[in-house]
Design a protein around this motif. Sequence first.
Motif, short mmCIF file in Angstrom:
data_model
loop_
_atom_site.label_atom_id
_atom_site.label_comp_id
_atom_site.label_asym_id
_atom_site.label_seq_id
_atom_site.Cartn_x
_atom_site.Cartn_y
_atom_site.Cartn_z
N ASP A 165 0.85 -1.19 0.00
CA ASP A 165 0.00 0.00 0.00
C ASP A 165 0.88 1.24 0.00
O ASP A 165 1.91 1.27 0.70
CB ASP A 165 -0.90 0.03 1.24
N ILE A 166 0.47 2.24 -0.75
CA ILE A 166 1.25 3.48 -0.76
C ILE A 166 0.30 4.66 -0.90
O ILE A 166 -0.69 4.61 -1.64
CB ILE A 166 2.30 3.48 -1.89
N THR A 167 0.55 5.69 -0.13
CA THR A 167 -0.26 6.91 -0.21
C THR A 167 0.68 8.10 -0.38
O THR A 167 1.81 8.09 0.11
CB THR A 167 -1.11 7.12 1.06
N VAL A 225 5.45 10.62 1.28
CA VAL A 225 4.88 9.31 0.93
C VAL A 225 4.86 8.41 2.15
O VAL A 225 5.81 8.41 2.96
CB VAL A 225 5.72 8.66 -0.19
N THR A 226 3.79 7.64 2.31
CA THR A 226 3.73 6.58 3.33
C THR A 226 3.56 5.25 2.62
O THR A 226 2.59 5.05 1.87
CB THR A 226 2.56 6.80 4.30
N ALA A 227 4.51 4.35 2.84
CA ALA A 227 4.46 3.02 2.22
C ALA A 227 4.35 1.95 3.31
O ALA A 227 5.04 2.03 4.34
CB ALA A 227 5.71 2.78 1.38
N LYS A 228 3.49 0.97 3.09
CA LYS A 228 3.33 -0.14 4.04
C LYS A 228 3.45 -1.46 3.29
O LYS A 228 3.04 -1.58 2.13
CB LYS A 228 1.99 -0.05 4.77
N ASP A 229 4.01 -2.45 4.02
CA ASP A 229 4.13 -3.77 3.40
C ASP A 229 2.86 -4.57 3.64
O ASP A 229 1.89 -4.08 4.24
CB ASP A 229 5.38 -4.50 3.91
N GLN A 230 2.85 -5.84 3.18
CA GLN A 230 1.65 -6.67 3.30
C GLN A 230 1.32 -7.05 4.73
O GLN A 230 0.23 -7.53 5.02
CB GLN A 230 1.79 -7.94 2.44
N TYR A 231 2.24 -6.76 5.65
CA TYR A 231 2.01 -7.07 7.07
C TYR A 231 1.59 -5.84 7.88
O TYR A 231 1.44 -5.91 9.09
CB TYR A 231 3.28 -7.69 7.67
N GLY A 232 1.44 -4.75 7.18
CA GLY A 232 1.02 -3.52 7.85
C GLY A 232 2.14 -2.70 8.43
O GLY A 232 1.90 -1.68 9.07
#
Length: 944
Positions: free
Chosen positions: A384-386, A414-421
């Motif tokens: 996820d990226i915003t 930018v805020t990036a998150k992996d599949q584990y949050g």
Amino acid sequence: MKSRKRLSVFLAASMTLSAFAPVAFGAELTTEQKWQALVDAGIFDADGTGQGAQLDANMTRAQFTKVIVKLLGLQEVSDTPSFDDVKGHWAAGYIEAAKRAGLVDGVSDNPPLFAPDNEVTLEQLAKLVVEALDLEQSTDAVSGKVSDWAKGYVAAAVKAGLLPASSDYTVPAKREVLVTATYQAREIEEGKKVTKIESFKAVGAKKLEVKFSKAVDTSKAQVSLKKGSIQINIAKITYSDDKKTATIELVTNLTKGDYTVTVSGVEANPLQATVSVEDEKVSRIEFVGDKAPQDRNNPNIVYAWLKVYNQYNEEITKSVVDNNKLSVSSGYPTTTVDNTGKVTIQSNTAFLIDTKVTVSAVHKDTGVYAAATYTVATPARVADITIDKLYNSNGKTEIDASTDLNTEQFYLLVTAKDQYGNTVSDVTYIKNDVVVNVTNTSVINVDWSDATKGEANFTTVSVDGSSKVALRLKNGTPTQSAGVSQVFIYSKTTGRSGSIQITVKDSSKIDTLTLEAPALVVGGETVEIPYTALDQYGKEVTALSAFQALNVSVTQGTYSFEKDYATGKVKFKYSAPSNVTSSTTVYMTVQTQTFKFTQLQFTVQPDLKPEVISGVDELKYALAPGAKTTINRDKIKIYDQYGRSKTVEDIKGAYCVQLSIDSGANNVVPSGTLINCVNNNNNYTIDNNVKSIELQGTTNGSTTFRLKLIKASDNSVVPNSDYTFTVRTVKRDEIVGYEVADIPKLYANGNTDHRKALDVTGLLADGTKVAIPEADTSYYNVYVTGDLGYDSATDSVYANAWSGDPQEKTFTVVVTGNTNSGSQVITKSVVASIAPPEAATLELRKNGVAWEQGSGYVKVALANAANAFNVAVDAVKVTDQYGVEMTTASKFANVFVSNVRDVNGNLVGNGTSLQGLQVGWTYTVTAVTQNGKSISFKVIVQNP
């Protein structure tokens, strides 16, 4: 009986009461005195029988209703009453007025009855006043008999001092209780009008919070902070939307001790509050998530995440790790943590997916401990990226087409998150895991690694002390232009995206220009033209370049634009031609960059001509033989033909001032340089070469002087410009008395620069003050006591040091003056102290490199601007507690520089260096004295 008006009842009551008892309220009065004040106001009287206060009598509903009606200034109503049982009753008019005002109800509706002669109980009275004052019902226990419905009201009334404690609140209320309750209610309402500090506490490692009882005027509030006696520097103050809370942020962390806040400008007297704080400490450690993903390239490594918090619930992971205060372990060969809280666990063999890993952390100083068990998972990818917002370190929220983005450094946070949050902060991972797309690269572009693949270079920026992932924006390609562009960032793993629309505005241009004629334009002088300049977006224009782009034509004289670095605005100046002899009309036409025209017409009046001398300030008119008084150039008052006050400085070169003697030439004698402004060497001239002339008393009698304006070009006298005055020399035996000015506090360290000159003045019988010759003490004798000393050569007193307590002593100076009727003895007390000099007051002044200053700023020549310490030394006058200016060596412990900005207002440094300064740049200097006093001011680099 019910109250429906609540707070407004007692607000109105307060207004009524304040009109008749300005002294009574706030004083400690007896109940009888309070009752009498109410009677005098026509609010209270006897119970209707005229039998006096009867404070012990029970109160009826009718009596109470009359008091309420009188209190509010309502008029009796003589119409048919609403209640059947009050017809013909003495209180019928009051009861009907209260009913119609919504203040009271009856005891039954069918039939409508009021029960006017029933008694009012204490708990009924409690309910009425609590609701009237909008007080909250209290949950405090009530000691005494009380109905269930009334417990909250009674507890609140007792707590507020409206009712006395009682063993039974169901009994009828005495008249004295209503008197006391009314007065106390007034005190409560008056208290609400005064701003108080309700609470003062630490809310962060660098933050203190002040809560006020009411909204404050933030434009007037002045906040200062001390720890003990040491002044604490404040980084910024933020007020809540309702202006009732101020959050004070410090430059450094709070440390253990007592902090005192002082808020001035809110009430007549400053508000103060003190709080005790502790050093910052770790309060808890938290592990984040439950998955430990493998490293992308090494299956022997997995990751976990933790956060460390202080007692204010602020995350302090970075500082704790940077200071090597956190220990992590997992049972595997290597376990480390970085300052983002990322824990790296490394094994000698590959971790198997879905196996468990336990990791723990302990703070070394406090022993705060946490542990968590993670499940090994596949390597993390950006899922996820915003795009959070457009960011610029100078606080700009809009992009102008004329702005060089490479210089301005705009970023997309930018805020990036992996599949584990978990948050992904590794910019290399983000670069590899996402695709960037820009829709209109002529408007905006980004820092590409490989634009053909949508691969961009991500970086990190510091925002409010925290590191943020960012994508840097660049100029559009091939040229920068106004317009709209969108930036998309896609996750290669999930396809999820973040986006932002960016509008680049056309360069700000002056679109609407309104000019006003100056009030007075005089030949040979420069004036400012008042104006209003708005750009195409309706915003005020302050850029010098925008004004320089205007097309200006003027029929006579010249114009110029000058940046006022203190206000940030541009001055539109007009310089009139010289040698104007008659009124001349000038026409000015201005074309804006958007091709709009504005015209201005004004009149240039003839050149300045000084017309009359009206006086001389600070001149003494009675002199003892040998005493002197001075005619200072800048104290001569001159008026021109337009009624403007001028000085010799304003007319120098074209005119001068001549001093001549009309009569009594030998009584008061001038001394000074003879200047041939006119061909008469018996006259004394004050002009641009001579700044002052002294007049000295010689023999008894008067001398009349004349000041005249002389035109330098032809040595002609300006007609009717004369000013005459008389100075006399008085004989010693004309002096009838003396006066001695108060002597300031002395520093007791001997005859040094801290000695204080005596100011002794003679007096004539008519009260005229007589100047005494300097260092001629034959007019008076001086005696001192104790450790005081007197220096007759300089006519000054000083104090010698002593050892031990007390720090301060009071001594006496005795001056015995010789008058025409004998001796006059004058005694003066003087305080001396052995406390070493320290900074007491700091103020800006004009001196040295600081060749001009305004409110809170100084202008410094470019050649001197890079040495902030020298700027502070020259610009700041530091005076000690004895009124003596401190020397350079003892002035400052530290000088800090911050907020270095270029000519366009861009932040280019924060105190690390002042190299590369240019004209028009600004910076802030904070100078701190040895005893912790400080002053901050803005420095403007602008050559004379």
